[in-house]
Design a protein around this motif. Structure first.
Motif, PDB file in Angstrom:
ATOM      1  N   ALA A  51      11.497  79.551  72.663  1.00 13.90           N
ATOM      2  CA  ALA A  51      12.349  80.372  73.521  1.00 13.90           C
ATOM      3  C   ALA A  51      12.213  81.843  73.143  1.00 13.90           C
ATOM      4  O   ALA A  51      12.445  82.219  72.000  1.00 13.90           O
ATOM      5  CB  ALA A  51      13.796  79.926  73.384  1.00 13.90           C
ATOM      6  N   ASP A 107      -3.132  85.496  81.623  1.00 17.34           N
ATOM      7  CA  ASP A 107      -1.905  85.179  82.342  1.00 17.34           C
ATOM      8  C   ASP A 107      -1.012  86.411  82.361  1.00 17.34           C
ATOM      9  O   ASP A 107      -1.205  87.344  81.587  1.00 17.34           O
ATOM     10  CB  ASP A 107      -1.177  84.000  81.686  1.00 17.34           C
ATOM     11  N   ALA A 166       8.370  78.780  76.811  1.00 18.74           N
ATOM     12  CA  ALA A 166       9.590  77.972  76.922  1.00 18.74           C
ATOM     13  C   ALA A 166       9.241  76.489  77.053  1.00 18.74           C
ATOM     14  O   ALA A 166       9.869  75.641  76.418  1.00 18.74           O
ATOM     15  CB  ALA A 166      10.437  78.436  78.102  1.00 18.74           C
ATOM     16  N   ALA A 167       8.238  76.177  77.852  1.00 17.85           N
ATOM     17  CA  ALA A 167       7.817  74.783  78.029  1.00 17.85           C
ATOM     18  C   ALA A 167       7.300  74.189  76.719  1.00 17.85           C
ATOM     19  O   ALA A 167       7.432  72.985  76.490  1.00 17.85           O
ATOM     20  CB  ALA A 167       6.742  74.691  79.115  1.00 17.85           C
ATOM     21  N   TYR A 179       5.519  86.942  82.946  1.00 18.96           N
ATOM     22  CA  TYR A 179       6.537  85.942  83.279  1.00 18.96           C
ATOM     23  C   TYR A 179       5.990  84.531  83.107  1.00 18.96           C
ATOM     24  O   TYR A 179       6.689  83.642  82.608  1.00 18.96           O
ATOM     25  CB  TYR A 179       7.067  86.137  84.703  1.00 18.96           C
ATOM     26  N   ALA A 180       4.736  84.311  83.496  1.00 22.11           N
ATOM     27  CA  ALA A 180       4.124  82.994  83.315  1.00 22.11           C
ATOM     28  C   ALA A 180       4.018  82.663  81.824  1.00 22.11           C
ATOM     29  O   ALA A 180       4.202  81.510  81.419  1.00 22.11           O
ATOM     30  CB  ALA A 180       2.754  82.940  83.974  1.00 22.11           C
ATOM     31  N   LEU A 191       6.114  83.710  79.509  1.00 19.30           N
ATOM     32  CA  LEU A 191       7.481  83.323  79.117  1.00 19.30           C
ATOM     33  C   LEU A 191       7.734  81.852  79.446  1.00 19.30           C
ATOM     34  O   LEU A 191       8.295  81.113  78.630  1.00 19.30           O
ATOM     35  CB  LEU A 191       8.514  84.178  79.860  1.00 19.30           C
ATOM     36  N   GLU A 192       7.322  81.427  80.633  1.00 24.80           N
ATOM     37  CA  GLU A 192       7.526  80.035  81.052  1.00 24.80           C
ATOM     38  C   GLU A 192       6.713  79.069  80.192  1.00 24.80           C
ATOM     39  O   GLU A 192       7.206  78.009  79.815  1.00 24.80           O
ATOM     40  CB  GLU A 192       7.160  79.869  82.522  1.00 24.80           C
ATOM     41  N   ARG A 193       5.472  79.428  79.878  1.00 21.54           N
ATOM     42  CA  ARG A 193       4.628  78.558  79.058  1.00 21.54           C
ATOM     43  C   ARG A 193       5.184  78.442  77.639  1.00 21.54           C
ATOM     44  O   ARG A 193       5.164  77.360  77.046  1.00 21.54           O
ATOM     45  CB  ARG A 193       3.186  79.069  79.054  1.00 21.54           C
TER      46      ARG A 193
END
Length: 110
Positions: A44, A29, A39-40, A32-33, A35-37
């Protein structure tokens, strides 16, 4: 939450980010993806923290990277290396051992 508590929580979570990245990046990956994963998943992390971490993991040969230029915007994809997978397995075992130990200690003090 006060500053002391916040500092201790941050210290506790710092090492988990490395492990989480190694686990997530078993499937390649881009940053940025990732970072999103994270966070999800409730972890954080700031981009100013993640990207230097990825560079360090790459330098340590725990992740590999490859540029994908097939799309309009080139993206650098990261993947956990064999050495990174071995380390992640070791860290997960240690995490499990520590969890059991702390749970036992907590039970002994109640």
């Amino acid at each position: 939450m006060d500053d002391i508590e916040g500092g201790h929580l941050q210290e506790l979570r710092r090492g988990t980010v490395v492990l989480a990245c190694l686990l997530i990046l078993r499937t390649a990956d881009y940053g940025y993806a990732l970072l999103e994963r994270l966070a999800a998943a409730g972890i954080a992390v700031d981009g100013n923290t993640l990207y230097p971490l990825l560079r360090r993991l790459e330098k340590q040969e725990l992740v590999t990277s490859e540029w994908n230029t097939d799309e309009a915007r080139p993206r650098k994809f990261y993947r956990t290396s064999a050495a990174g997978q071995k380390l992640a397995a070791r860290l997960m075992q240690d995490w499990s051992d520590l969890t059991r130990t702390l749970t036992d200690i907590d039970g002994d003090t109640k």
